[in-house]
Design a protein around this motif. Structure first.
Motif, PDB file in Angstrom:
ATOM      1  N   LYS A 177       0.797  -1.295  -0.012  1.00 32.76           N
ATOM      2  CA  LYS A 177      -0.121  -0.039  -0.151  1.00 32.76           C
ATOM      3  C   LYS A 177       0.807   1.130   0.039  1.00 32.76           C
ATOM      4  O   LYS A 177       1.996   1.357   0.649  1.00 32.76           O
ATOM      5  N   SER A 178       0.554   2.420  -0.800  1.00 33.84           N
ATOM      6  CA  SER A 178       1.191   3.581  -0.658  1.00 33.84           C
ATOM      7  C   SER A 178       1.144   4.120   0.593  1.00 33.84           C
ATOM      8  O   SER A 178       0.262   3.988   1.540  1.00 33.84           O
ATOM      9  N   ILE A 179       2.197   4.784   1.009  1.00 33.16           N
ATOM     10  CA  ILE A 179       2.439   5.606   2.218  1.00 33.16           C
ATOM     11  C   ILE A 179       2.052   7.204   2.195  1.00 33.16           C
ATOM     12  O   ILE A 179       2.636   7.626   1.300  1.00 33.16           O
ATOM     13  N   ASN A 180       0.963   7.446   3.226  1.00 33.57           N
ATOM     14  CA  ASN A 180       0.725   8.944   3.093  1.00 33.57           C
ATOM     15  C   ASN A 180       1.779   9.694   3.739  1.00 33.57           C
ATOM     16  O   ASN A 180       2.481   9.343   4.496  1.00 33.57           O
ATOM     17  N   CYS A 181       2.088  10.893   3.046  1.00 38.08           N
ATOM     18  CA  CYS A 181       3.232  11.857   3.443  1.00 38.08           C
ATOM     19  C   CYS A 181       2.604  13.237   3.684  1.00 38.08           C
ATOM     20  O   CYS A 181       1.870  13.754   2.641  1.00 38.08           O
ATOM     21  N   VAL A 182       2.812  13.832   4.785  1.00 35.27           N
ATOM     22  CA  VAL A 182       2.187  15.274   5.003  1.00 35.27           C
ATOM     23  C   VAL A 182       3.565  16.184   4.866  1.00 35.27           C
ATOM     24  O   VAL A 182       4.658  15.987   5.436  1.00 35.27           O
ATOM     25  N   VAL A 183       3.636  17.109   3.925  1.00 36.53           N
ATOM     26  CA  VAL A 183       4.598  17.776   3.560  1.00 36.53           C
ATOM     27  C   VAL A 183       4.114  19.482   3.808  1.00 36.53           C
ATOM     28  O   VAL A 183       3.038  19.923   3.560  1.00 36.53           O
ATOM     29  N   PRO A 184       5.070  20.130   4.804  1.00 36.63           N
ATOM     30  CA  PRO A 184       4.725  21.779   4.826  1.00 36.63           C
ATOM     31  C   PRO A 184       4.706  22.553   3.456  1.00 36.63           C
ATOM     32  O   PRO A 184       5.235  22.076   2.618  1.00 36.63           O
ATOM     33  N   GLU A 185       3.928  23.420   3.559  1.00 30.43           N
ATOM     34  CA  GLU A 185       3.602  24.042   2.314  1.00 30.43           C
ATOM     35  C   GLU A 185       5.057  24.811   1.648  1.00 30.43           C
ATOM     36  O   GLU A 185       5.148  24.859   0.522  1.00 30.43           O
ATOM     37  N   SER A 186       5.886  24.993   2.508  1.00 37.65           N
ATOM     38  CA  SER A 186       7.293  25.548   2.224  1.00 37.65           C
ATOM     39  C   SER A 186       8.142  24.867   1.430  1.00 37.65           C
ATOM     40  O   SER A 186       8.996  25.255   0.469  1.00 37.65           O
ATOM     41  N   MET A 187       7.685  23.441   1.156  1.00 35.56           N
ATOM     42  CA  MET A 187       8.452  22.462   0.502  1.00 35.56           C
ATOM     43  C   MET A 187       7.618  22.412  -1.051  1.00 35.56           C
ATOM     44  O   MET A 187       7.809  21.368  -1.835  1.00 35.56           O
TER      45      MET A 187
END
Length: 242
Positions: A177-187
């Motif tokens: 299964k794909s892994i969820n990733c949270v990324v800050p807006e700055s990136m």
């Protein structure tokens, strides 16, 4: 519940009596899903395995029968797995059951339905009970988790804007299964330039108890070279020779 001489196939779900229509449909759908998952895990060379539905007239017995060309060796493994995985889950050993997350989820749903009405899966004319306890064991395991800092590698395959932060998905071939990733807006620029490329994500990783990553809060994303960009064996030999 049914007796062995009433079972229409070597892999049959026995739903008993008095199930509501929506419960019956849900149970059959999850049974088919479970069969498909353990069949998929037995893919190999030779003829494909497909299933035909066989319903016992005047009963709540729904079976599946393999195509005539299905290899007996792989069918034997499928029947063995169908029985073994249920018993392993019932004993609390989710890892030993060896099911995909989807396969585990199908048995969880069947277990929830069995809280009101007994459900059996018959394998080679032997009944295997889908007890209500299986669902509780799976839920407890899924809720036993921990966090750690580290890195994950995979292909960045989806980008979604969500309330001030980006959510992306990383597909690592090690996990189904794909892994969820949270990324800050700055990136955001790094994310957009990395779409559909192999990346290494560093951050705070949320793991299940068995070590399977669920999600990661990213601090850094680095693009990795594609296989075609790496030096070949001939190139390396040339470097070593020089």
């Amino acid at each position: 519940m049914a007796k062995a001489d009433q079972i229409p196939t070597d892999l049959t779900i026995d739903l008993g009596d008095d199930l509501a229509p929506d419960e019956f449909v849900a149970a059959v759908r999850n049974f088919f899903g479970y069969v498909n998952e353990i069949t998929e895990a037995q893919k190999g060379d030779g003829a494909e395995i497909s299933w035909i539905v066989k319903v016992k007239e005047g009963s709540s017995l729904v079976g599946v029968e393999p195509n005539a060309e299905a290899p007996n060796s792989r069918l034997t493994m499928i029947y063995k797995k169908a029985k073994f995985a249920i018993n392993a889950l019932a004993s609390g050993d989710i890892k030993r059951a060896g099911l995909s997350e989807k396969g585990t989820g199908y048995l969880k749903k069947l277990s929830e339905l069995s809280e009101r009405k007994k459900i059996n899966i018959w394998v080679k004319k032997e009944p295997i009970s889908i007890g209500a306890g299986i669902s509780k064991i799976i839920i407890e395991d899924w809720q036993s988790d921990y966090y750690d800092f580290g890195t994950l590698e995979g292909r960045l395959e989806a980008i979604q804007d969500a309330s001030g932060s980006l959510r992306i998905k990383i597909k690592d071939f090690l996990y189904p299964k794909s892994i969820n990733c949270v990324v800050p807006e700055s990136m955001i620029e790094e994310v957009l330039s990395s779409f559909r490329r192999r990346v290494e994500v560093e951050g705070k990783i949320h793991y299940r108890k068995d070590g399977t990553p669920i999600s990661i809060k990213a601090f850094q994303i680095d693009v990795l070279p594609e296989d075609s960009d790496l030096p070949s064996a001939a190139d390396v030999r040339g470097i070593m020779a020089s």
